[in-house]
Each structure stands twice: as C-alpha cells, then as structure tokens.
Design a protein around this motif. Structure first.
Motif, PDB file in Angstrom:
ATOM      1  N   ALA A 155       0.866  -1.175   0.008  1.00  0.00           N
ATOM      2  CA  ALA A 155       0.088   0.011  -0.083  1.00  0.00           C
ATOM      3  C   ALA A 155       0.900   1.313  -0.095  1.00  0.00           C
ATOM      4  CB  ALA A 155      -0.949   0.159   1.256  1.00  0.00           C
ATOM      5  N   LEU A 156       1.786   1.217   0.842  1.00  0.00           N
ATOM      6  CA  LEU A 156       2.754   2.277   0.735  1.00  0.00           C
ATOM      7  C   LEU A 156       3.714   2.573  -0.640  1.00  0.00           C
ATOM      8  CD1 LEU A 156       4.616   2.116   4.481  1.00  0.00           C
ATOM      9  CD2 LEU A 156       2.805   3.579   3.652  1.00  0.00           C
ATOM     10  N   TYR A 157       3.962   1.506  -1.186  1.00  0.00           N
ATOM     11  CA  TYR A 157       4.454   1.522  -2.599  1.00  0.00           C
ATOM     12  C   TYR A 157       3.450   2.203  -3.503  1.00  0.00           C
ATOM     13  CZ  TYR A 157       6.915   0.309  -6.900  1.00  0.00           C
ATOM     14  OH  TYR A 157       7.471   0.353  -7.900  1.00  0.00           O
ATOM     15  N   SER A 158       2.274   1.726  -3.436  1.00  0.00           N
ATOM     16  CA  SER A 158       1.244   2.233  -4.356  1.00  0.00           C
ATOM     17  C   SER A 158       1.086   3.714  -4.406  1.00  0.00           C
ATOM     18  CB  SER A 158      -0.079   1.544  -4.181  1.00  0.00           C
ATOM     19  OG  SER A 158      -0.660   1.891  -2.795  1.00  0.00           O
ATOM     20  N   GLN A 159       1.531   4.500  -3.430  1.00  0.00           N
ATOM     21  CA  GLN A 159       1.347   5.716  -3.159  1.00  0.00           C
ATOM     22  C   GLN A 159       2.711   6.674  -4.016  1.00  0.00           C
ATOM     23  OE1 GLN A 159       1.338   6.737   1.058  1.00  0.00           O
ATOM     24  NE2 GLN A 159      -0.697   5.740   1.533  1.00  0.00           N
ATOM     25  N   LEU A 160       3.442   5.782  -4.396  1.00  0.00           N
ATOM     26  CA  LEU A 160       4.713   6.363  -5.013  1.00  0.00           C
ATOM     27  C   LEU A 160       4.160   6.691  -6.426  1.00  0.00           C
ATOM     28  CD1 LEU A 160       7.590   4.340  -3.776  1.00  0.00           C
ATOM     29  CD2 LEU A 160       6.752   6.501  -3.137  1.00  0.00           C
ATOM     30  N   SER A 161       4.539   7.476  -7.197  1.00  0.00           N
ATOM     31  CA  SER A 161       3.926   7.829  -8.674  1.00  0.00           C
ATOM     32  C   SER A 161       4.479   6.885  -9.693  1.00  0.00           C
ATOM     33  CB  SER A 161       4.566   9.471  -8.862  1.00  0.00           C
ATOM     34  OG  SER A 161       4.167   9.513 -10.337  1.00  0.00           O
ATOM     35  N   ARG A 162       3.690   6.593 -10.524  1.00  0.00           N
ATOM     36  CA  ARG A 162       4.497   5.638 -11.443  1.00  0.00           C
ATOM     37  C   ARG A 162       4.970   6.529 -12.590  1.00  0.00           C
ATOM     38  NH1 ARG A 162       3.295   2.962  -7.940  1.00  0.00           N
ATOM     39  NH2 ARG A 162       2.236   1.202  -7.473  1.00  0.00           N
ATOM     40  N   LYS A 163       4.751   7.885 -12.602  1.00  0.00           N
ATOM     41  CA  LYS A 163       5.379   8.589 -13.600  1.00  0.00           C
ATOM     42  C   LYS A 163       6.228   9.593 -13.061  1.00  0.00           C
ATOM     43  CE  LYS A 163       1.780   8.011 -17.146  1.00  0.00           C
ATOM     44  NZ  LYS A 163       0.675   8.737 -17.980  1.00  0.00           N
ATOM     45  N   LEU A 164       7.508   9.377 -12.772  1.00  0.00           N
ATOM     46  CA  LEU A 164       8.447  10.286 -12.103  1.00  0.00           C
ATOM     47  C   LEU A 164       9.274  10.757 -12.848  1.00  0.00           C
ATOM     48  CD1 LEU A 164       9.133  10.832  -9.170  1.00  0.00           C
ATOM     49  CD2 LEU A 164      10.872   8.942  -9.121  1.00  0.00           C
ATOM     50  N   VAL A 165       9.719  11.883 -12.719  1.00  0.00           N
ATOM     51  CA  VAL A 165      10.988  12.461 -13.408  1.00  0.00           C
ATOM     52  C   VAL A 165      11.895  13.031 -12.588  1.00  0.00           C
ATOM     53  CG1 VAL A 165       9.575  13.395 -15.603  1.00  0.00           C
ATOM     54  CG2 VAL A 165       9.713  14.814 -13.492  1.00  0.00           C
ATOM     55  N   ILE A 166      13.275  12.745 -12.741  1.00  0.00           N
ATOM     56  CA  ILE A 166      14.346  12.853 -11.815  1.00  0.00           C
ATOM     57  C   ILE A 166      14.766  14.381 -11.975  1.00  0.00           C
ATOM     58  CG2 ILE A 166      16.520  12.341 -10.963  1.00  0.00           C
ATOM     59  CD1 ILE A 166      14.496   9.956 -10.665  1.00  0.00           C
ATOM     60  N   ASP A 167      14.607  15.158 -10.736  1.00  0.00           N
ATOM     61  CA  ASP A 167      15.155  16.662 -10.860  1.00  0.00           C
ATOM     62  C   ASP A 167      16.198  16.646  -9.607  1.00  0.00           C
ATOM     63  OD1 ASP A 167      15.381  19.145 -11.510  1.00  0.00           O
ATOM     64  OD2 ASP A 167      13.043  19.618 -10.958  1.00  0.00           O
ATOM     65  N   HIS A 168      16.689  17.957  -9.585  1.00  0.00           N
ATOM     66  CA  HIS A 168      17.295  18.376  -8.321  1.00  0.00           C
ATOM     67  C   HIS A 168      17.107  19.757  -7.961  1.00  0.00           C
ATOM     68  CE1 HIS A 168      20.412  15.140  -9.680  1.00  0.00           C
ATOM     69  NE2 HIS A 168      19.958  15.642 -10.912  1.00  0.00           N
ATOM     70  N   PRO A 169      17.161  19.893  -6.758  1.00  0.00           N
ATOM     71  CA  PRO A 169      16.724  21.403  -6.129  1.00  0.00           C
ATOM     72  C   PRO A 169      17.620  22.211  -6.896  1.00  0.00           C
ATOM     73  CG  PRO A 169      17.871  20.082  -4.452  1.00  0.00           C
ATOM     74  CD  PRO A 169      17.395  18.968  -5.432  1.00  0.00           C
ATOM     75  N   PRO A 170      17.226  23.475  -6.958  1.00  0.00           N
ATOM     76  CA  PRO A 170      17.842  24.390  -7.647  1.00  0.00           C
ATOM     77  C   PRO A 170      19.265  24.843  -6.875  1.00  0.00           C
ATOM     78  CG  PRO A 170      15.578  25.264  -7.275  1.00  0.00           C
ATOM     79  CD  PRO A 170      15.851  23.939  -6.651  1.00  0.00           C
ATOM     80  N   GLN A 171      19.040  24.595  -5.436  1.00  0.00           N
ATOM     81  CA  GLN A 171      20.636  24.840  -4.664  1.00  0.00           C
ATOM     82  C   GLN A 171      21.408  23.652  -4.694  1.00  0.00           C
ATOM     83  OE1 GLN A 171      17.444  24.773  -3.824  1.00  0.00           O
ATOM     84  NE2 GLN A 171      17.230  23.491  -1.592  1.00  0.00           N
ATOM     85  N   GLY A 172      20.827  22.615  -5.065  1.00  0.00           N
ATOM     86  CA  GLY A 172      21.807  21.450  -5.170  1.00  0.00           C
ATOM     87  C   GLY A 172      21.888  20.857  -6.468  1.00  0.00           C
ATOM     88  N   LEU A 173      22.113  21.639  -7.594  1.00  0.00           N
ATOM     89  CA  LEU A 173      22.319  21.068  -8.942  1.00  0.00           C
ATOM     90  C   LEU A 173      23.785  20.557  -8.867  1.00  0.00           C
ATOM     91  CD1 LEU A 173      20.807  23.562 -11.226  1.00  0.00           C
ATOM     92  CD2 LEU A 173      20.126  21.151 -11.165  1.00  0.00           C
ATOM     93  N   PRO A 174      24.165  19.425  -9.695  1.00  0.00           N
ATOM     94  CA  PRO A 174      25.529  18.992  -9.998  1.00  0.00           C
ATOM     95  C   PRO A 174      26.018  20.055 -10.720  1.00  0.00           C
ATOM     96  CG  PRO A 174      23.823  17.336 -10.309  1.00  0.00           C
ATOM     97  CD  PRO A 174      23.031  18.359 -10.071  1.00  0.00           C
ATOM     98  N   PRO A 175      27.488  20.090 -10.658  1.00  0.00           N
ATOM     99  CA  PRO A 175      28.175  21.209 -11.449  1.00  0.00           C
ATOM    100  C   PRO A 175      27.968  21.102 -12.802  1.00  0.00           C
ATOM    101  CG  PRO A 175      29.737  20.351  -9.505  1.00  0.00           C
ATOM    102  CD  PRO A 175      28.262  19.485  -9.392  1.00  0.00           C
ATOM    103  N   ALA A 176      27.806  19.907 -13.218  1.00  0.00           N
ATOM    104  CA  ALA A 176      27.658  19.694 -14.865  1.00  0.00           C
ATOM    105  C   ALA A 176      26.433  20.173 -15.181  1.00  0.00           C
ATOM    106  CB  ALA A 176      27.669  18.142 -15.030  1.00  0.00           C
ATOM    107  N   LEU A 177      25.528  20.205 -14.429  1.00  0.00           N
ATOM    108  CA  LEU A 177      24.082  20.920 -14.624  1.00  0.00           C
ATOM    109  C   LEU A 177      24.192  22.307 -14.565  1.00  0.00           C
ATOM    110  CD1 LEU A 177      21.536  18.002 -13.816  1.00  0.00           C
ATOM    111  CD2 LEU A 177      22.413  18.434 -15.720  1.00  0.00           C
ATOM    112  N   ALA A 178      24.761  22.708 -13.301  1.00  0.00           N
ATOM    113  CA  ALA A 178      24.881  24.080 -12.880  1.00  0.00           C
ATOM    114  C   ALA A 178      25.206  25.235 -13.913  1.00  0.00           C
ATOM    115  CB  ALA A 178      25.376  24.302 -11.706  1.00  0.00           C
TER     116      ALA A 178
END
Length: 253
Positions: A155-178
């Motif tokens: 039941a807990l797993y079913s609450q997780l989205s099936r359509k997920l996009v990986i993102d990073h918080p603005p203040q935590g972007l990896p250098p390659a992306l920043a």
C-alpha cells in the motif's frame, strides 16, 4: 497514562506480571484506540503507544512476564484447520483476544514520528520474544502478521508515482548541470518531480517501513517466523510489484 507508566516501572510491586493489572490496562488501551473511540490528539496518541512500547520492553528484558499479556484462547474453529482453504491458511488468523497489545502496535507501525517508532520497535521486541516461547512462535506463524506487513508495504509503494521525473533542487544542482542550460522538468497532475515534497514524504515512509522489514528479519531468531515473513514478502509484495511493473511497461510501449 503517566500513572500507568509509573506502575509499570515500579520495582516494589510486580504490576507488569499481574494478570488483573494487564487485563485492566489492555482493556483501557484497546478502548481508547478502537475504531469507535474518540479521535486521540497527537500527544495522547504518543503516550498511549509509548505505554504499549514500555510493556514490550519489559517483556524483552523479563520473558517470564509474557503469559500475563499473551494468552491463547480456545478456538473452536482451530480444530478444523486441516479443512481450511490454503488461501485462508496463507492469510493467517486474526486473534486479537489472544494478544491485544500485539494488534495495537500493528495499527501504528505505518505512522510517522515517535508513534511509528514506538510501534515498530515494540513489535520487534515481541517478535524477538518468540525465541523464548514456542507457543508465541507458533501463534505468530499462524497469525496475520506477515500478511498485514506485506500488504502494508504494498500500500505504501502504491502511493509512489508511476510517472516520475528525476530532478534536483535549484540549490543542489550537480556542477555539470549548474553550468549548463539545464531546464527543470515540468510537473503535471500525472508526472511528479523527484523533488516534490509529497513524493519525498511518501518515499521516506516507504523506505522506513522497508527498513522495518529488514530489522525484523535481522533480529528474529525464529527460523519458522522468518521463513513465513519472507514467503509473504515474496508472494504478496514482490510478485505483485513485478506484475504491476510489467503491465505498466506494456501499456507505455
């Protein structure tokens, strides 16, 4: 609740191993947490579950007091076990009258914060106690513990989205992306960002319960209880997870 907590910790009187005391306290806890009870405030809820946890701590340290809190009642239907459907046997029996404290803790293991911590640790202590009691070990194997834990995880797993996009918080972007022209993916009603507070909350809850499974298996000294838990984990959770994943994959492609 403080009064009962003081009695439990009392060294002069053996309240915690007294049948009359355990029956009265158990009856109180069941009444205040039952389906028809008044909704408890968070502070009261914490005190109630902490009190149940304190009892399990005593049981862990002094296994001889277990009979005051755990009593197997005669069950007329138990004689017909061999005629039961295999599916019914697999699901296990709900026997709240035998060990009310056990089921009280089960009701709170999915909660966050101190309430959930007390409930999960208390249940862990009860499962550990099965190594000192053959009767409790068999009772746990035949109970619906494994089913409730596995279905709860699903039941807990079913609450997780099936359509997920990986993102990073603005203040935590990896250098390659920043230092690039990286654009944060847009979230919609269906598509959820991995940075979403709701997603993070559901993921933390799921992972904490998965960790609880690991703790139970690591601390359980009963081979029979452990194998029963693993069997239900595989059939109820893993197989259903693979089935849903294959259906989702086929639908998308």
């Amino acid at each position: 609740m403080r009064f009962f907590a003081s009695l439990i910790e009392s060294e002069e009187e053996s309240f915690v191993e007294n049948d009359a005391f355990s029956a009265s306290l158990t009856n109180l806890l069941v009444r205040v947490t039952g389906a028809n009870s008044i909704r408890l405030g968070l502070d009261t809820e914490v005190k109630v579950v902490e009190l149940a946890f304190n009892i399990t701590t005593k049981i862990r340290l002094e296994p001889e007091i277990l009979p005051a809190w755990f009593k197997v009642h005669a069950d007329a239907g138990a004689q017909d076990d061999k005629f039961k459907d295999e599916r019914e046997k697999f699901a296990g029996r709900t026997q709240k009258q035998d060990f009310p404290l056990f089921y009280l803790l089960m009701d709170y293991i999915h909660h966050e914060g101190r309430v959930g911590d007390f409930a999960r640790t208390g249940l862990l202590y009860i499962i550990e106690a099965a190594s000192h009691s053959v009767e409790l070990e068999q009772w746990i194997v035949e109970s619906d513990l494994s089913t409730l834990m596995a279905t709860g995880l699903g039941a807990l797993y079913s609450q997780l989205s099936r359509k997920l996009v990986i993102d990073h918080p603005p203040q935590g972007l990896p250098p390659a992306l920043a230092f690039s022209d990286y654009q944060h993916p847009a979230s919609t009603f269906e598509i959820v960002s991995s940075c979403s507070p709701d997603y993070q909350l559901h993921m933390d809850t799921f992972l904490s319960h998965l960790l609880f499974w690991q703790d139970v298996l690591n601390h359980c000294r009963s081979v029979e209880v452990k194998s029963t838990l693993l069997e239900h984990f595989q059939i109820i959770f893993l197989q259903q997870l693979l089935l849903v994943s294959s259906v989702t994959f086929a639908h998308n492609y």
